[in-house]
Design a protein around this motif. Structure first.
Motif, PDB file in Angstrom:
ATOM      1  N   GLN A 105       0.862  -1.184   0.000  1.00 12.99           N
ATOM      2  CA  GLN A 105       0.000   0.000   0.000  1.00 12.99           C
ATOM      3  C   GLN A 105       0.892   1.225   0.000  1.00 12.99           C
ATOM      4  N   THR A 106       1.089   1.800  -1.167  1.00 16.54           N
ATOM      5  CA  THR A 106       1.931   2.980  -1.291  1.00 16.54           C
ATOM      6  C   THR A 106       1.029   4.182  -1.554  1.00 16.54           C
ATOM      7  N   PRO A 107       1.550   5.375  -1.607  1.00 17.98           N
ATOM      8  CA  PRO A 107       0.696   6.547  -1.819  1.00 17.98           C
ATOM      9  C   PRO A 107      -0.124   6.470  -3.108  1.00 17.98           C
ATOM     10  N   MET A 108      -1.193   7.237  -3.123  1.00 20.77           N
ATOM     11  CA  MET A 108      -2.080   7.282  -4.287  1.00 20.77           C
ATOM     12  C   MET A 108      -1.287   7.426  -5.573  1.00 20.77           C
ATOM     13  N   TRP A 109      -1.715   6.706  -6.554  1.00 18.45           N
ATOM     14  CA  TRP A 109      -1.148   6.640  -7.903  1.00 18.45           C
ATOM     15  C   TRP A 109       0.157   5.851  -7.955  1.00 18.45           C
ATOM     16  N   GLY A 110       0.518   5.209  -6.856  1.00 20.68           N
ATOM     17  CA  GLY A 110       1.687   4.354  -6.842  1.00 20.68           C
ATOM     18  C   GLY A 110       1.360   2.945  -6.396  1.00 20.68           C
ATOM     19  N   ARG A 111       0.084   2.564  -6.497  1.00 22.80           N
ATOM     20  CA  ARG A 111      -0.352   1.272  -5.971  1.00 22.80           C
ATOM     21  C   ARG A 111      -0.597   0.232  -7.051  1.00 22.80           C
ATOM     22  N   GLY A 112      -0.174   0.465  -8.237  1.00 22.63           N
ATOM     23  CA  GLY A 112      -0.385  -0.518  -9.285  1.00 22.63           C
ATOM     24  C   GLY A 112      -1.537  -0.138 -10.199  1.00 22.63           C
ATOM     25  N   ARG A 113      -1.986  -1.090 -10.985  1.00 21.22           N
ATOM     26  CA  ARG A 113      -2.995  -0.820 -12.012  1.00 21.22           C
ATOM     27  C   ARG A 113      -4.340  -0.410 -11.426  1.00 21.22           C
ATOM     28  N   ILE A 114      -4.715  -0.973 -10.293  1.00 23.17           N
ATOM     29  CA  ILE A 114      -5.945  -0.521  -9.627  1.00 23.17           C
ATOM     30  C   ILE A 114      -5.511   0.224  -8.380  1.00 23.17           C
ATOM     31  N   ASP A 115      -5.751   1.522  -8.363  1.00 21.81           N
ATOM     32  CA  ASP A 115      -5.290   2.365  -7.269  1.00 21.81           C
ATOM     33  C   ASP A 115      -6.264   2.359  -6.091  1.00 21.81           C
ATOM     34  N   HIS A 116      -7.547   2.468  -6.367  1.00 24.30           N
ATOM     35  CA  HIS A 116      -8.560   2.448  -5.312  1.00 24.30           C
ATOM     36  C   HIS A 116      -9.895   2.080  -5.936  1.00 24.30           C
ATOM     37  N   ILE A 117     -10.882   1.799  -5.080  1.00 25.34           N
ATOM     38  CA  ILE A 117     -12.215   1.478  -5.586  1.00 25.34           C
ATOM     39  C   ILE A 117     -13.189   2.574  -5.165  1.00 25.34           C
ATOM     40  N   GLY A 118     -14.130   2.886  -6.038  1.00 22.69           N
ATOM     41  CA  GLY A 118     -15.169   3.870  -5.759  1.00 22.69           C
ATOM     42  C   GLY A 118     -16.497   3.154  -5.654  1.00 22.69           C
ATOM     43  N   LEU A 119     -17.162   3.286  -4.521  1.00 25.77           N
ATOM     44  CA  LEU A 119     -18.446   2.633  -4.281  1.00 25.77           C
ATOM     45  C   LEU A 119     -19.565   3.665  -4.311  1.00 25.77           C
ATOM     46  N   ALA A 120     -20.667   3.320  -4.938  1.00 30.91           N
ATOM     47  CA  ALA A 120     -21.802   4.231  -5.052  1.00 30.91           C
ATOM     48  C   ALA A 120     -22.775   3.988  -3.902  1.00 30.91           C
ATOM     49  N   ALA A 121     -23.024   5.027  -3.105  1.00 33.66           N
ATOM     50  CA  ALA A 121     -24.028   4.920  -2.043  1.00 33.66           C
ATOM     51  C   ALA A 121     -25.410   4.865  -2.677  1.00 33.66           C
ATOM     52  N   ALA A 122     -26.300   4.094  -2.072  1.00 32.59           N
ATOM     53  CA  ALA A 122     -27.640   3.887  -2.624  1.00 32.59           C
ATOM     54  C   ALA A 122     -28.529   5.122  -2.485  1.00 32.59           C
ATOM     55  N   SER A 123     -28.242   5.982  -1.513  1.00 32.85           N
ATOM     56  CA  SER A 123     -29.065   7.167  -1.265  1.00 32.85           C
ATOM     57  C   SER A 123     -28.283   8.117  -0.368  1.00 32.85           C
ATOM     58  N   PRO A 124     -28.747   9.369  -0.253  1.00 35.37           N
ATOM     59  CA  PRO A 124     -28.092  10.280   0.693  1.00 35.37           C
ATOM     60  C   PRO A 124     -28.117   9.749   2.135  1.00 35.37           C
ATOM     61  N   THR A 125     -29.204   9.100   2.519  1.00 36.35           N
ATOM     62  CA  THR A 125     -29.286   8.521   3.860  1.00 36.35           C
ATOM     63  C   THR A 125     -28.251   7.414   4.022  1.00 36.35           C
ATOM     64  N   ALA A 126     -28.113   6.568   3.000  1.00 33.84           N
ATOM     65  CA  ALA A 126     -27.105   5.505   3.048  1.00 33.84           C
ATOM     66  C   ALA A 126     -25.705   6.102   3.140  1.00 33.84           C
ATOM     67  N   PHE A 127     -25.454   7.184   2.413  1.00 34.32           N
ATOM     68  CA  PHE A 127     -24.153   7.863   2.450  1.00 34.32           C
ATOM     69  C   PHE A 127     -23.821   8.280   3.879  1.00 34.32           C
TER      70      PHE A 127
END
Length: 133
Positions: free
Chosen positions: A68-90
């Protein structure tokens, strides 16, 4: 468009039980059984959305989960983005991330989306997003 989102993201973990408990506690994810996936290798599916899952591999002798190195130095997949189902879920996820010590709760305004970052127990950086408006 020919695609309908992401089916799965394959990741390597050191401890799938700990990881599964985190995603279950914070995101209400469903954790499937662990099964053999080859010599010295197991796979566990963690459902993180209606049609999306993490395919979590534990591989004997593999040390990649520690990288786990700093952002943009972690390989081909740097991080995952998950979509919250609603503002309440967020907001629920935000509180749970803070309680789990996985994030500071800071909400970022990226124009069209609100976002917050977290780190799972293996150190993988994740982001939860909700469209503004």
């Amino acid at each position: 468009m020919l695609l309908d989102g992401i089916n799965h993201i394959a990741i390597i973990s050191k401890d799938v039980e700990r990881l599964g408990n985190f995603y279950r506690k914070v995101f209400d994810a469903t954790v499937g059984p662990t099964r053999d996936h080859g010599p010295g290798e197991t796979m566990t599916n963690i459902g993180i959305g209606p049609a999306t899952e993490l395919n979590v591999f534990v591989i004997s002798g593999n040390t990649e989960a520690r990288n786990q190195t700093p952002m943009w130095g972690r390989g081909r997949i740097d991080h995952i983005g998950l979509a919250a189902a609603s503002p309440t879920a967020f907001e629920t996820i935000r509180a749970r991330l803070i309680d789990a010590g996985a994030g500071d709760g800071q909400v970022n305004d990226f124009g069209t989306d609100l976002s917050m970052f977290f780190r799972d127990p293996d150190g993988l950086e994740g982001e939860v997003l909700i469209p503004k408006g």
